[in-house]
Design a protein around this motif. Structure first.
Motif, mmCIF file in Angstrom:
data_model
loop_
_atom_site.group_PDB
_atom_site.id
_atom_site.type_symbol
_atom_site.label_atom_id
_atom_site.label_comp_id
_atom_site.label_asym_id
_atom_site.label_seq_id
_atom_site.Cartn_x
_atom_site.Cartn_y
_atom_site.Cartn_z
ATOM 1 N N ASP A 138 22.230 44.131 55.719
ATOM 2 C CA ASP A 138 23.284 44.054 56.725
ATOM 3 C C ASP A 138 24.568 44.755 56.300
ATOM 4 O O ASP A 138 25.653 44.434 56.776
ATOM 5 C CB ASP A 138 23.600 42.582 57.047
ATOM 6 C CG ASP A 138 22.438 41.879 57.728
ATOM 7 O OD1 ASP A 138 21.468 42.571 58.069
ATOM 8 O OD2 ASP A 138 22.498 40.655 57.917
ATOM 9 N N PRO A 195 24.973 34.163 50.329
ATOM 10 C CA PRO A 195 24.798 34.506 51.754
ATOM 11 C C PRO A 195 23.364 34.326 52.229
ATOM 12 O O PRO A 195 23.122 33.889 53.361
ATOM 13 C CB PRO A 195 25.225 35.976 51.819
ATOM 14 C CG PRO A 195 26.176 36.145 50.688
ATOM 15 C CD PRO A 195 25.613 35.267 49.599
ATOM 16 N N LYS A 196 22.394 34.634 51.366
ATOM 17 C CA LYS A 196 20.995 34.542 51.781
ATOM 18 C C LYS A 196 20.565 33.109 52.014
ATOM 19 O O LYS A 196 19.890 32.799 53.007
ATOM 20 C CB LYS A 196 20.100 35.202 50.728
ATOM 21 C CG LYS A 196 18.627 35.200 51.109
ATOM 22 C CD LYS A 196 17.776 35.940 50.101
ATOM 23 C CE LYS A 196 16.307 35.960 50.527
ATOM 24 N NZ LYS A 196 15.454 36.692 49.560
ATOM 25 N N TYR A 197 20.945 32.207 51.102
ATOM 26 C CA TYR A 197 20.443 30.839 51.193
ATOM 27 C C TYR A 197 21.390 29.892 51.927
ATOM 28 O O TYR A 197 20.947 28.845 52.410
ATOM 29 C CB TYR A 197 20.138 30.309 49.799
ATOM 30 C CG TYR A 197 18.947 31.016 49.176
ATOM 31 C CD1 TYR A 197 17.662 30.778 49.637
ATOM 32 C CD2 TYR A 197 19.118 31.945 48.153
ATOM 33 C CE1 TYR A 197 16.570 31.432 49.094
ATOM 34 C CE2 TYR A 197 18.033 32.611 47.600
ATOM 35 C CZ TYR A 197 16.762 32.347 48.071
ATOM 36 O OH TYR A 197 15.689 33.012 47.546
ATOM 37 N N VAL A 198 22.663 30.245 52.024
ATOM 38 C CA VAL A 198 23.608 29.395 52.759
ATOM 39 C C VAL A 198 23.703 29.809 54.219
ATOM 40 O O VAL A 198 23.722 28.972 55.124
ATOM 41 C CB VAL A 198 25.007 29.434 52.103
ATOM 42 C CG1 VAL A 198 26.021 28.663 52.948
ATOM 43 C CG2 VAL A 198 24.955 28.857 50.694
ATOM 44 N N ARG A 199 23.733 31.151 54.441
ATOM 45 C CA ARG A 199 23.903 31.652 55.806
ATOM 46 C C ARG A 199 22.703 32.441 56.334
ATOM 47 O O ARG A 199 22.759 32.971 57.440
ATOM 48 C CB ARG A 199 25.157 32.529 55.853
ATOM 49 C CG ARG A 199 26.455 31.801 55.517
ATOM 50 C CD ARG A 199 26.919 30.942 56.662
ATOM 51 N NE ARG A 199 27.231 31.755 57.814
ATOM 52 C CZ ARG A 199 28.411 32.361 57.996
ATOM 53 N NH1 ARG A 199 29.377 32.220 57.094
ATOM 54 N NH2 ARG A 199 28.625 33.088 59.061
ATOM 55 N N LYS A 200 21.641 32.523 55.531
ATOM 56 C CA LYS A 200 20.430 33.254 55.935
ATOM 57 C C LYS A 200 20.719 34.722 56.246
ATOM 58 O O LYS A 200 20.136 35.312 57.166
ATOM 59 C CB LYS A 200 19.769 32.597 57.164
ATOM 60 C CG LYS A 200 19.558 31.093 57.048
ATOM 61 C CD LYS A 200 18.673 30.737 55.861
ATOM 62 C CE LYS A 200 18.453 29.225 55.774
ATOM 63 N NZ LYS A 200 17.692 28.830 54.569
ATOM 64 N N VAL A 201 21.607 35.327 55.454
ATOM 65 C CA VAL A 201 21.977 36.732 55.635
ATOM 66 C C VAL A 201 21.642 37.497 54.367
ATOM 67 O O VAL A 201 22.072 37.126 53.272
ATOM 68 C CB VAL A 201 23.490 36.871 55.945
ATOM 69 C CG1 VAL A 201 23.891 38.342 55.982
ATOM 70 C CG2 VAL A 201 23.824 36.192 57.266
ATOM 71 N N VAL A 229 29.507 37.640 55.770
ATOM 72 C CA VAL A 229 29.521 36.191 56.020
ATOM 73 C C VAL A 229 30.932 35.622 56.131
ATOM 74 O O VAL A 229 31.097 34.410 56.233
ATOM 75 C CB VAL A 229 28.736 35.434 54.928
ATOM 76 C CG1 VAL A 229 27.289 35.875 54.929
ATOM 77 C CG2 VAL A 229 29.349 35.643 53.540
ATOM 78 N N GLY A 230 31.942 36.481 56.097
ATOM 79 C CA GLY A 230 33.298 35.996 56.280
ATOM 80 C C GLY A 230 34.033 35.776 54.971
ATOM 81 O O GLY A 230 33.425 35.699 53.898
ATOM 82 N N LEU A 264 33.272 32.216 52.343
ATOM 83 C CA LEU A 264 32.119 32.294 51.450
ATOM 84 C C LEU A 264 32.163 33.575 50.629
ATOM 85 O O LEU A 264 31.789 33.583 49.454
ATOM 86 C CB LEU A 264 30.816 32.219 52.247
ATOM 87 C CG LEU A 264 29.516 32.243 51.438
ATOM 88 C CD1 LEU A 264 29.490 31.101 50.419
ATOM 89 C CD2 LEU A 264 28.303 32.166 52.358
ATOM 90 N N CYS A 307 32.073 34.004 46.582
ATOM 91 C CA CYS A 307 31.110 34.858 45.869
ATOM 92 C C CYS A 307 31.832 35.776 44.886
ATOM 93 O O CYS A 307 31.391 35.951 43.745
ATOM 94 C CB CYS A 307 30.318 35.698 46.863
ATOM 95 S SG CYS A 307 29.171 34.782 47.914
#
Length: 215
Positions: A35, A24-30, A50-51, A54, A58
């Motif tokens: 969060d 989530p951090k590197y694919v969606r910047k979350v 992130v839904g 993804l 994970c």
């Protein structure tokens, strides 16, 4: 003995890779630690943040990172007996206390399932855990999630202790359960404790459970 040490180290390092935090951090910047309500870098929070696409990916990786080293140890390297205990526990400890996140890892539910899945050729512990999890998710529904997980792993540990024929699996299951329950007790989900029974969803609210968010 050497194989046990090698696979324990491999399992710990594999478990330490925090896919549910990194993707989530590197694919969606979350950053799911920031969060989510409990700050847990785990797959359920990844799904929420992130839904499902993804997030479930994970979760799958979290299961596989424990399954692969345990399955290889059991099925191909013939690691058995009490040597199997550290091999099964290592991925769970790696995830729960990841050195890559300053030893502040996740709650280790998916990884616990993966470790038990790796021993499926010799143990029925996974089936016991799944049956109890399904019961408390769909028949007697406990909330918040921390209470559900603690109940499931506690009952599964007791049943495995009684019915599982292999002593090393019993010990590994108890240790894994203690790690998972300990992580949920230290960082519980917020919300009122409630029990919904059967299709009528009769709910009895008991008290508030405060979330202890990570800092």
């Amino acid at each position: 003995m050497l194989l046990c040490v090698i696979m324990t180290v491999v399992g710990f390092l594999s478990g330490s890779i925090m896919f549910s935090y990194l993707l989530p951090k590197y694919v969606r910047k979350v950053d799911i630690r920031h969060d989510s309500e409990d700050g847990n870098p785990g797959s359920m929070n990844a799904i929420i943040a992130v839904g499902p696409l993804l997030g479930i990916f994970c979760m799958t990786l979290d299961v596989l990172k424990a399954f692969i080293p345990v399955f290889i140890s059991v099925s191909f390297l013939d690691v058995s007996g009490y040597y199997l205990i550290p091999v099964m526990v290592a991925p769970v400890l790696g995830h729960a206390f990841s050195p890559f996140l300053s030893f502040r890892g996740g709650k280790a539910v998916s990884v616990a399932f993966g470790s038990l899945l790796g021993a499926i050729n010799i143990s029925m512990a996974l089936f016991i855990l799944i049956i109890i999890m399904v019961f408390f998710r769909f028949i007697v529904v406990l909330n918040p999630d921390s209470i559900k997980v603690i109940t499931v792993f506690s009952l599964a540990g007791i049943i495995v202790l009684i019915f599982e024929p292999l002593a090393p699996i019993k010990i590994a299951m108890i240790i894994i359960g203690l790690v998972v329950c300990g992580k949920h007790l230290a960082n519980p989900n917020s919300g009122e404790i409630s029990v919904a029974i059967g299709p009528f969803k009769i709910t009895h609210k008991v008290r508030n459970l405060e979330s202890k968010k990570k800092t």
